[in-house]
Each structure stands twice: as C-alpha cells, then as structure tokens.
Motif scaffolding. Sequence first.
Motif, PDB file in Angstrom:
ATOM      1  N   GLY A 157       0.890  -1.199  -0.041  1.00  0.00           N
ATOM      2  CA  GLY A 157      -0.060  -0.021  -0.020  1.00  0.00           C
ATOM      3  C   GLY A 157       1.006   1.208   0.066  1.00  0.00           C
ATOM      4  O   GLY A 157       0.144   2.229  -0.124  1.00  0.00           O
ATOM      5  N   ASP A 158       2.065   1.040   0.124  1.00  0.00           N
ATOM      6  CA  ASP A 158       2.894   2.299  -0.029  1.00  0.00           C
ATOM      7  C   ASP A 158       4.413   2.182  -0.620  1.00  0.00           C
ATOM      8  O   ASP A 158       5.371   2.106  -0.179  1.00  0.00           O
ATOM      9  CB  ASP A 158       3.299   2.557   1.577  1.00  0.00           C
ATOM     10  CG  ASP A 158       4.069   3.973   1.721  1.00  0.00           C
ATOM     11  OD1 ASP A 158       4.044   4.688   0.755  1.00  0.00           O
ATOM     12  OD2 ASP A 158       4.723   4.251   2.798  1.00  0.00           O
ATOM     13  N   GLU A 159       3.824   1.783  -2.132  1.00  0.00           N
ATOM     14  CA  GLU A 159       5.145   1.427  -2.723  1.00  0.00           C
ATOM     15  C   GLU A 159       5.813   2.528  -3.630  1.00  0.00           C
ATOM     16  O   GLU A 159       6.472   2.492  -4.664  1.00  0.00           O
ATOM     17  CB  GLU A 159       4.560   0.291  -3.801  1.00  0.00           C
ATOM     18  CG  GLU A 159       4.414  -0.914  -3.118  1.00  0.00           C
ATOM     19  CD  GLU A 159       2.924  -1.054  -2.940  1.00  0.00           C
ATOM     20  OE1 GLU A 159       2.138  -0.195  -2.809  1.00  0.00           O
ATOM     21  OE2 GLU A 159       2.416  -2.308  -2.699  1.00  0.00           O
ATOM     22  N   ARG A 160       5.169   3.948  -3.356  1.00  0.00           N
ATOM     23  CA  ARG A 160       5.766   4.825  -4.067  1.00  0.00           C
ATOM     24  C   ARG A 160       7.015   5.074  -4.507  1.00  0.00           C
ATOM     25  O   ARG A 160       7.618   5.278  -5.810  1.00  0.00           O
ATOM     26  CB  ARG A 160       5.168   6.164  -3.293  1.00  0.00           C
ATOM     27  CG  ARG A 160       5.463   7.561  -4.389  1.00  0.00           C
ATOM     28  CD  ARG A 160       4.527   7.784  -5.275  1.00  0.00           C
ATOM     29  NE  ARG A 160       5.159   7.429  -6.443  1.00  0.00           N
ATOM     30  CZ  ARG A 160       4.295   6.880  -7.395  1.00  0.00           C
ATOM     31  NH1 ARG A 160       2.982   6.855  -7.229  1.00  0.00           N
ATOM     32  NH2 ARG A 160       4.636   6.095  -8.406  1.00  0.00           N
ATOM     33  N   ARG A 161       7.946   4.900  -3.335  1.00  0.00           N
ATOM     34  CA  ARG A 161       9.380   5.002  -3.548  1.00  0.00           C
ATOM     35  C   ARG A 161       9.993   3.940  -4.557  1.00  0.00           C
ATOM     36  O   ARG A 161      10.788   4.088  -5.532  1.00  0.00           O
ATOM     37  CB  ARG A 161      10.137   4.920  -2.206  1.00  0.00           C
ATOM     38  CG  ARG A 161       9.990   6.326  -1.480  1.00  0.00           C
ATOM     39  CD  ARG A 161      10.901   6.261  -0.357  1.00  0.00           C
ATOM     40  NE  ARG A 161      12.469   5.837  -0.374  1.00  0.00           N
ATOM     41  CZ  ARG A 161      13.295   5.260   0.133  1.00  0.00           C
ATOM     42  NH1 ARG A 161      12.696   4.765   1.510  1.00  0.00           N
ATOM     43  NH2 ARG A 161      14.323   5.091  -0.028  1.00  0.00           N
ATOM     44  N   MET A 162       9.261   2.810  -4.350  1.00  0.00           N
ATOM     45  CA  MET A 162       9.847   1.726  -5.098  1.00  0.00           C
ATOM     46  C   MET A 162       9.312   2.091  -6.665  1.00  0.00           C
ATOM     47  O   MET A 162      10.007   1.807  -7.740  1.00  0.00           O
ATOM     48  CB  MET A 162       9.079   0.342  -4.869  1.00  0.00           C
ATOM     49  CG  MET A 162       9.721  -0.860  -5.502  1.00  0.00           C
ATOM     50  SD  MET A 162      11.622  -1.135  -5.739  1.00  0.00           S
ATOM     51  CE  MET A 162      11.616  -1.923  -4.068  1.00  0.00           C
ATOM     52  N   ALA A 163       8.242   2.329  -6.755  1.00  0.00           N
ATOM     53  CA  ALA A 163       7.517   2.721  -8.215  1.00  0.00           C
ATOM     54  C   ALA A 163       8.298   3.604  -8.890  1.00  0.00           C
ATOM     55  O   ALA A 163       8.790   3.584 -10.010  1.00  0.00           O
ATOM     56  CB  ALA A 163       6.178   3.035  -8.204  1.00  0.00           C
ATOM     57  N   ASP A 164       8.543   4.803  -8.157  1.00  0.00           N
ATOM     58  CA  ASP A 164       9.425   5.937  -8.766  1.00  0.00           C
ATOM     59  C   ASP A 164      10.892   5.482  -9.089  1.00  0.00           C
ATOM     60  O   ASP A 164      11.478   5.908 -10.323  1.00  0.00           O
ATOM     61  CB  ASP A 164       9.699   6.945  -7.824  1.00  0.00           C
ATOM     62  CG  ASP A 164       8.263   7.744  -7.564  1.00  0.00           C
ATOM     63  OD1 ASP A 164       7.412   7.767  -8.627  1.00  0.00           O
ATOM     64  OD2 ASP A 164       8.075   8.310  -6.597  1.00  0.00           O
ATOM     65  N   THR A 165      11.388   4.563  -8.199  1.00  0.00           N
ATOM     66  CA  THR A 165      12.744   4.287  -8.547  1.00  0.00           C
ATOM     67  C   THR A 165      12.702   3.073  -9.959  1.00  0.00           C
ATOM     68  O   THR A 165      13.620   3.444 -10.817  1.00  0.00           O
ATOM     69  CB  THR A 165      13.561   3.158  -7.382  1.00  0.00           C
ATOM     70  OG1 THR A 165      13.487   4.151  -6.295  1.00  0.00           O
ATOM     71  CG2 THR A 165      14.706   2.475  -7.798  1.00  0.00           C
ATOM     72  N   LEU A 166      11.905   2.319  -9.835  1.00  0.00           N
ATOM     73  CA  LEU A 166      11.622   1.334 -11.130  1.00  0.00           C
ATOM     74  C   LEU A 166      11.523   1.954 -12.220  1.00  0.00           C
ATOM     75  O   LEU A 166      12.083   1.853 -13.219  1.00  0.00           O
ATOM     76  CB  LEU A 166      10.674   0.397 -10.695  1.00  0.00           C
ATOM     77  CG  LEU A 166      10.944  -0.696  -9.722  1.00  0.00           C
ATOM     78  CD1 LEU A 166       9.873  -1.623  -9.519  1.00  0.00           C
ATOM     79  CD2 LEU A 166      12.016  -1.669 -10.199  1.00  0.00           C
ATOM     80  N   LYS A 167      10.436   3.096 -12.244  1.00  0.00           N
ATOM     81  CA  LYS A 167      10.054   3.771 -13.324  1.00  0.00           C
ATOM     82  C   LYS A 167      11.668   4.441 -14.121  1.00  0.00           C
ATOM     83  O   LYS A 167      11.611   4.705 -15.080  1.00  0.00           O
ATOM     84  CB  LYS A 167       9.046   4.944 -13.127  1.00  0.00           C
ATOM     85  CG  LYS A 167       7.791   4.154 -12.850  1.00  0.00           C
ATOM     86  CD  LYS A 167       6.749   4.972 -12.365  1.00  0.00           C
ATOM     87  CE  LYS A 167       6.604   6.294 -13.121  1.00  0.00           C
ATOM     88  NZ  LYS A 167       5.478   7.310 -12.545  1.00  0.00           N
ATOM     89  N   GLN A 168      12.329   5.518 -13.270  1.00  0.00           N
ATOM     90  CA  GLN A 168      13.471   5.863 -13.550  1.00  0.00           C
ATOM     91  C   GLN A 168      14.428   4.712 -14.317  1.00  0.00           C
ATOM     92  O   GLN A 168      15.117   5.379 -15.233  1.00  0.00           O
ATOM     93  CB  GLN A 168      14.002   6.581 -12.543  1.00  0.00           C
ATOM     94  CG  GLN A 168      15.370   7.367 -12.610  1.00  0.00           C
ATOM     95  CD  GLN A 168      15.143   8.452 -13.959  1.00  0.00           C
ATOM     96  OE1 GLN A 168      14.133   9.232 -13.796  1.00  0.00           O
ATOM     97  NE2 GLN A 168      16.103   8.656 -14.770  1.00  0.00           N
ATOM     98  N   LYS A 169      14.712   3.820 -13.526  1.00  0.00           N
ATOM     99  CA  LYS A 169      15.819   2.743 -13.861  1.00  0.00           C
ATOM    100  C   LYS A 169      15.136   2.214 -15.367  1.00  0.00           C
ATOM    101  O   LYS A 169      16.149   2.044 -16.367  1.00  0.00           O
ATOM    102  CB  LYS A 169      15.834   1.692 -13.069  1.00  0.00           C
ATOM    103  CG  LYS A 169      16.701   2.161 -11.909  1.00  0.00           C
ATOM    104  CD  LYS A 169      16.746   0.833 -10.717  1.00  0.00           C
ATOM    105  CE  LYS A 169      17.818   1.473  -9.513  1.00  0.00           C
ATOM    106  NZ  LYS A 169      18.793   1.743  -9.845  1.00  0.00           N
TER     107      LYS A 169
END
Length: 75
Positions: free
Chosen positions: A18-30
């Motif tokens: 429910g709080d995956e924002r940091r992971m999503a942003d990191t994956l999108k950038q990579k």
Amino acid sequence: MKILDEFMKLVGISSPTGDERRMADTLKQKLFEIGCEVQEDDAGRALGGTAGNVIARLKGEGGRPVLLSAHMDRV
C-alpha cells in the motif's frame, strides 16, 4: 553494475504493501534509463495505495515477446 548490487539496492527500499511509491518511482527511472517506454496506471488510487502498476515496454526486433511480472511491495 552487477545484478546482485542492483538487487541489494532495490530490496533496501522501504515498500510495504500500500506504500510502494518510492519503489515505483525508482523502477520507473531505472526502466526509462535503459530505454523502456514507461507508464503507471491508477490502480493505487483506486485501491487506496500510493502507487499504481508500473508498466514498461522495451521494443525489440522480431522474436517472441517476454513478460516479467513482479510485486513492488515487500514485508
């Protein structure tokens, strides 16, 4: 970069369900950096989370498509 180093960086990111924002942003950038077309849907908003599903496409030339499906949250 070695795959183990990359893995260790990713698992070091706090990403509870429910709080995956940091992971999503990191994956999108990579994924963007390696040439993928990247988008995020609105599943997070619909389900009360902080991030939607990250969808990335990397164009290829011929051959069969490959799909990788994984969770961004971890316990």
